[in-house]
Design an enzyme around this catalytic site. Structure first.
Site, PDB file in Angstrom:
ATOM      1  N   TRP A 108       0.813  -1.211   0.000  1.00  0.00           N
ATOM      2  CA  TRP A 108       0.000   0.000   0.000  1.00  0.00           C
ATOM      3  C   TRP A 108       0.846   1.259   0.000  1.00  0.00           C
ATOM      4  CZ3 TRP A 108      -4.522   0.103  -1.860  1.00  0.00           C
ATOM      5  CH2 TRP A 108      -5.303  -1.071  -1.842  1.00  0.00           C
ATOM      6  N   ASP A 182      -1.628   6.474   6.646  1.00  0.00           N
ATOM      7  CA  ASP A 182      -2.682   5.624   6.097  1.00  0.00           C
ATOM      8  C   ASP A 182      -2.913   4.520   7.120  1.00  0.00           C
ATOM      9  OD1 ASP A 182      -4.248   3.740   4.833  1.00  0.00           O
ATOM     10  OD2 ASP A 182      -2.960   3.531   3.065  1.00  0.00           O
ATOM     11  N   LYS A 206     -12.867  -1.951   6.701  1.00  0.00           N
ATOM     12  CA  LYS A 206     -12.162  -2.975   7.457  1.00  0.00           C
ATOM     13  C   LYS A 206     -12.584  -2.968   8.925  1.00  0.00           C
ATOM     14  CE  LYS A 206      -8.336  -2.277   4.235  1.00  0.00           C
ATOM     15  NZ  LYS A 206      -8.501  -3.500   3.444  1.00  0.00           N
TER      16      LYS A 206
END
Length: 370
Positions: A108, A182, A206
Site C-alpha cells: 500500500w 494511512d 475494514k
C-alpha cells in the site's frame, strides 16, 4: 443465527449486532417512515445521524479539537492522490507543488508513492523492499529530505502484515513536515498519538463500516493549501467548511459506521479493543510459530495485529487447506495474489471465538497431514 467466521481483508466482517440493528431499521428509521438510504443528506433526520456519528468518533479516537473530522468518498486508494493535491504545496512558494517523503513498507505504501508522483516530487526516505517487506526501517535510518511538505507512512500493511506499533516522532528526527498516516486497516483497533500526526486517513471497510466511506482526520493548520487543480469535492478545506456536506456524502455508509461507533463504545472503547486485539493476535501467532506446517515471515517486533499472513511449508496442500477451512465455516483465508499463502484478517468485529476456531482448525489440519 449460526454464521461462519469471515476473515476477509476488506470489505470485512461487521459486528452482528450492527447488522441486526440496521436490518430492523431498514424500512423505517426511528419512526421517520424512511429508510436511511432514502433520506436527504440535508434533512434533519440524517443530519442527526451524521452529528452523532461525528461526536462518537471524536470521543472514541480522542481526536483533539485542533483536528477536523471529514467523511469523504473514494477510499484509501483515492487519498493517495487527494493528500498530495491538498498538502504538497504547503511549504512551497506561490502554491506550486512541492515534495513529500515516503517510507515504503509494503504494497500500500508502494502504491501511495507511485500515485503521489503525478502531483509532487517524491523522495523515498526508507524502504524494506530488500527484505521482502518483513521488517520496518528504523526511523533513525530514514533519509528525510529538507523542505518536504509531509512524510507518508502506511501504519499497517494489509497485504504484508507489517505494523508500526509506535508512530514515528518526526520532530525528534529533525523534520518539521506533517506526518501523514494511512491507517485504513487498523483504525479504531488501538489508540492514536495525535501529537505526532498531521493527517490520518482510512477506508471504512475494514474496521469502521461498509465500503464507500473514507475517514480523514486532518490538523486545522494543514487546511487551505490545496493545488489549484484539486477538485472542489476533494479540497479538505471545502469539505471541512461544509461539515462533509459539500457534495452528497455516502449517507448509508455513514449511518452504518455510526452504529459501529456505538458498538465500539459498548465494548469498552478503543483501549478495550486494543487489549482484545492483542490477545487474538497472540493466540494466532503462537499457533503458527509453534507448528511444523505453518510459518509467518514478518519480524515479531512489527507483526500486524489485524492482518496475519502465513504460509504452508508444503504449498501443494494450499487448496486442501482452504477447502477444509470453508467446510469448518472459516471463510476468506486465501492470501493476497501478490504474495500467495494464507491471510487471516482479525479486525475488531472478529470475536476471540473465531480466532480460536481457526487455531483449532490449524491444529486439526496439521495433525491429519503429519
Amino acid at each position: 443465527m449460526n454464521r461462519p467466521y469471515n476473515f476477509s481483508a476488506g470489505p470485512a466482517a461487521m459486528p452482528q449486532e450492527v447488522l441486526t440493528e440496521a436490518a430492523a431499521e431498514m424500512l423505517d428509521w426511528h419512526g421517520s417512515g424512511m429508510s436511511v438510504m432514502e433520506m436527504s443528506h440535508r434533512g434533519r433526520e440524517f443530519v442527526s445521524i451524521y452529528e452523532q456519528a461525528h461526536l462518537d468518533l471524536r470521543e472514541l479516537l480522542a481526536v483533539p479539537d485542533s483536528f477536523k473530522i471529514l467523511f469523504m468518498q473514494g477510499g484509501g486508494l483515492a487519498e493517495n492522490a487527494i493528500v498530495p493535491l491538498n498538502l504538497s504545496a504547503r511549504v512551497s512558494p506561490a502554491g506550486a507543488a512541492g515534495s513529500a517523503d515516503f517510507v515504503v513498507t509494503g504494497g500500500w505504501s508502494l502504491k501511495s508513492q507511485q500515485e503521489a508522483r503525478k502531483y509532487c516530487t517524491v523522495n523515498i526516505a526508507a524502504s524494506n523492499e530488500s527484505d521482502g517487506h518483513t521488517t520496518l526501517p528504523e526511523p533513525a535510518s530514514w533519509q528525510l529530505s529538507h523542505g518536504a511538505s509531509y512524510v507518508h507512512i502506511c501504519s499497517n500493511e494489509t497485504i504484508h502484515g507489517v505494523e508500526y506499533h509506535t508512530l514515528p516522532d518526526l520532530q525528534a528526527l529533525g523534520s518539521d513536515a506533517a506526518l501523514v498516516v494511512d491507517c485504513s486497516s487498523h483504525v479504531a483497533s488501538r489508540p492514536i498519538d495525535w501529537s505526532r500526526v498531521g493527517l490520518a486517513f482510512a477506508g471504512a471497510q475494514k474496521n469502521l463500516g461498509p465500503a464507500g466511506l473514507t475517514l480523514v482526520v486532518v490538523r486545522e493548520d494543514l487546511l487551505g493549501h490545496a493545488l489549484a487543480v484539486c477538485p472542489s469535492a476533494f479540497n479538505y478545506k471545502t469539505v471541512a467548511d461544509n461539515q462533509s456536506m459539500f457534495n452528497t456524502p455516502p449517507t448509508y455508509a455513514i449511518y452504518i459506521a455510526g452504529l459501529v461507533f456505538q458498538w465500539l463504545k459498548r465494548q469498552g472503547g478503543i483501549a478495550a479493543m486494543e487489549a482484545r486485539n492483542q490477545a487474538k493476535a497472540a493466540l494466532l501467532y503462537d499457533a503458527i510459530d509453534n507448528s511444523q506446517l505453518y510459518y509467518n515471515k514478518v519480524a515479531p517486533n512489527c507483526r500486524s495485529r489485524m492482518n496475519v499472513p502465513f504460509f504452508l511449508r508444503d504449498e501443494s496442500l494450499n487448496d486442501a487447506f482452504l477447502t477444509g477451512a470453508r467446510e469448518h465455516g472459516l471463510l476468506q483465508l486465501k492470501g493476497h495474489k501478490s504474495v500467495g499463502g494464507m491471510r487471516a484478517s482479525i479486525y475488531n468485529a472478529m470475536p476471540m471465538e473465531g480466532v480460536q476456531a481457526l487455531v483449532n482448525y490449524l491444529h486439526e489440519f496439521q495433525k491429519r497431514r503429519s
